[in-house]
Enzyme design. Structure first.
Site, PDB file in Angstrom:
ATOM      1  N   CYS A   1      36.604   6.057 -14.516  1.00 21.96           N
ATOM      2  CA  CYS A   1      38.029   5.741 -14.573  1.00 21.96           C
ATOM      3  C   CYS A   1      38.182   4.266 -14.935  1.00 21.96           C
ATOM      4  O   CYS A   1      37.435   3.416 -14.460  1.00 21.96           O
ATOM      5  CB  CYS A   1      38.722   6.074 -13.257  1.00 21.96           C
ATOM      6  SG  CYS A   1      38.878   4.717 -12.097  1.00 21.96           S
ATOM      7  N   GLU A   2      39.124   3.996 -15.821  1.00 17.62           N
ATOM      8  CA  GLU A   2      39.244   2.628 -16.322  1.00 17.62           C
ATOM      9  C   GLU A   2      39.871   1.680 -15.302  1.00 17.62           C
ATOM     10  O   GLU A   2      39.860   0.473 -15.492  1.00 17.62           O
ATOM     11  CB  GLU A   2      40.026   2.606 -17.637  1.00 17.62           C
ATOM     12  CG  GLU A   2      41.482   2.992 -17.526  1.00 17.62           C
ATOM     13  CD  GLU A   2      42.144   3.051 -18.906  1.00 17.62           C
ATOM     14  OE1 GLU A   2      41.428   3.106 -19.908  1.00 17.62           O
ATOM     15  OE2 GLU A   2      43.386   3.032 -18.932  1.00 17.62           O
ATOM     16  N   HIS A   3      40.412   2.226 -14.226  1.00 12.29           N
ATOM     17  CA  HIS A   3      41.041   1.358 -13.225  1.00 12.29           C
ATOM     18  C   HIS A   3      40.045   0.797 -12.230  1.00 12.29           C
ATOM     19  O   HIS A   3      40.239  -0.285 -11.696  1.00 12.29           O
ATOM     20  CB  HIS A   3      42.142   2.129 -12.478  1.00 12.29           C
ATOM     21  CG  HIS A   3      43.200   2.646 -13.391  1.00 12.29           C
ATOM     22  ND1 HIS A   3      43.758   3.907 -13.277  1.00 12.29           N
ATOM     23  CD2 HIS A   3      43.793   2.067 -14.463  1.00 12.29           C
ATOM     24  CE1 HIS A   3      44.649   4.077 -14.237  1.00 12.29           C
ATOM     25  NE2 HIS A   3      44.692   2.985 -14.971  1.00 12.29           N
ATOM     26  N   HIS A   4      38.983   1.566 -11.941  1.00 12.99           N
ATOM     27  CA  HIS A   4      38.009   1.134 -10.930  1.00 12.99           C
ATOM     28  C   HIS A   4      36.567   1.130 -11.429  1.00 12.99           C
ATOM     29  O   HIS A   4      35.679   0.678 -10.726  1.00 12.99           O
ATOM     30  CB  HIS A   4      38.088   2.037  -9.690  1.00 12.99           C
ATOM     31  CG  HIS A   4      39.436   2.101  -9.066  1.00 12.99           C
ATOM     32  ND1 HIS A   4      40.366   3.072  -9.381  1.00 12.99           N
ATOM     33  CD2 HIS A   4      40.022   1.301  -8.144  1.00 12.99           C
ATOM     34  CE1 HIS A   4      41.469   2.873  -8.680  1.00 12.99           C
ATOM     35  NE2 HIS A   4      41.295   1.804  -7.920  1.00 12.99           N
TER      36      HIS A   4
ATOM     37  N   GLN B   1      42.058  10.542 -16.922  1.00 12.59           N
ATOM     38  CA  GLN B   1      41.903  11.972 -17.217  1.00 12.59           C
ATOM     39  C   GLN B   1      43.000  12.490 -18.152  1.00 12.59           C
ATOM     40  O   GLN B   1      42.755  13.334 -19.001  1.00 12.59           O
ATOM     41  CB  GLN B   1      41.896  12.759 -15.900  1.00 12.59           C
ATOM     42  CG  GLN B   1      41.636  14.247 -16.109  1.00 12.59           C
ATOM     43  CD  GLN B   1      41.589  15.004 -14.792  1.00 12.59           C
ATOM     44  OE1 GLN B   1      41.204  14.448 -13.756  1.00 12.59           O
ATOM     45  NE2 GLN B   1      41.984  16.259 -14.818  1.00 12.59           N
TER      46      GLN B   1
ATOM     47  N   HIS C   1      38.011  12.632  -8.600  1.00  9.58           N
ATOM     48  CA  HIS C   1      37.970  11.192  -8.861  1.00  9.58           C
ATOM     49  C   HIS C   1      37.408  10.476  -7.647  1.00  9.58           C
ATOM     50  O   HIS C   1      38.010  10.509  -6.579  1.00  9.58           O
ATOM     51  CB  HIS C   1      39.378  10.675  -9.165  1.00  9.58           C
ATOM     52  CG  HIS C   1      39.921  11.173 -10.470  1.00  9.58           C
ATOM     53  ND1 HIS C   1      40.197  10.337 -11.520  1.00  9.58           N
ATOM     54  CD2 HIS C   1      40.196  12.436 -10.892  1.00  9.58           C
ATOM     55  CE1 HIS C   1      40.639  11.068 -12.546  1.00  9.58           C
ATOM     56  NE2 HIS C   1      40.654  12.330 -12.183  1.00  9.58           N
TER      57      HIS C   1
ATOM     58  N   CYS D   1      37.313   7.399  -7.063  1.00 10.90           N
ATOM     59  CA  CYS D   1      38.169   6.302  -6.588  1.00 10.90           C
ATOM     60  C   CYS D   1      39.204   6.828  -5.598  1.00 10.90           C
ATOM     61  O   CYS D   1      39.772   6.079  -4.810  1.00 10.90           O
ATOM     62  CB  CYS D   1      38.836   5.557  -7.746  1.00 10.90           C
ATOM     63  SG  CYS D   1      39.870   6.562  -8.799  1.00 10.90           S
TER      64      CYS D   1
HETATM   65 ZN    ZN Z   1      40.295   4.992 -10.433  1.00 11.29          ZN
END
Ligand code: ZN
Length: 198
Positions: free
Chosen positions: A86-89, A127, A155, A157
């Site tokens: 995931c690009e956020h975490h 996703q 996920h 995260c």
């Molecule tokens: Zn994430």
């Protein structure tokens, strides 16, 4: 269109990743020189090079080789396993993709569809975008009557931090062409995909 992005991306700078990881190790108060951690920066650099290899691959190249075929009924490849970050975490989300299309004069090898999922998953992703990119690249590369994609993923995260809900599965879908216009076609796809549930 989002799928026509240029692919002039530089190769992965392994040394730079390793340096950054060394800094992270120091920043959390650990000793980057201790034996267990000494090779970790290099390992993580190799890991990221592999996990983000899809950034340097053009998905449309995979779909260049098609076969003429008058078959006009739905083709489905279900339960394609994938792993993405995931690009956020930058922690994994992983699960299965189910991809269906209705050909219009040409079909593509099933392995190419699985590779398409892989190339798009091996990028910093969310996703929702992964799901629509699979559909859009297939529409552009194969020019079928329509495409339907369902992605189910856990996920990490969400499972291991924050609200901590392990086992929750995020389901996303994208429909294009005939799947969008026809509820019957959509239902047929979903029934065939659900047939895989065990
Ligand atoms: Zn994430």
């Amino acid at each position: 269109m989002e799928t026509s992005e240029p692919l002039a991306r530089p190769t992965v700078d392994l040394h730079r990743i390793a340096d950054a990881v060394r800094q992270i190790i120091e920043a959390i108060g650990e000793d980057p020189g201790r034996p267990g951690l000494a090779d970790t920066p290099r390992r993580i650099a190799d890991l990221y090079a592999e996990m983000f290899a899809g950034l340097r691959e053009d998905p449309l190249v995979l779909l260049q080789r098609t076969f003429p075929e008058p078959h006009q009924e739905m083709v489905i490849l279900r339960q394609i396993p994938f792993y993405s970050l995931c690009e956020h975490h930058f922690v994994p989300f992983f699960g299965q993709a189910h991809v269906g299309y209705v050909p219009k004069g040409q079909i593509v090898g099933a392995s190419k569809i699985a590779r398409l999922v892989d190339v798009l998953a091996r990028r910093p992703q969310v996703q929702e975008r992964l799901t629509s990119q699979i559909a859009d690249y297939l529409m552009e590369g194969l020019r079928p009557q329509g495409v339907a994609v369902v992605v189910e993923a856990e996920h990490l995260c969400m499972s291991m931090r924050g609200i901590k809900k392990p086992g929750s599965v995020l389901v996303t879908s994208a429909v294009r062409g005939v799947f969008r216009g026809s509820g019957v076609t959509r239902s047929e796809f979903l029934a065939l995909v659900r047939g895989s549930a065990s």
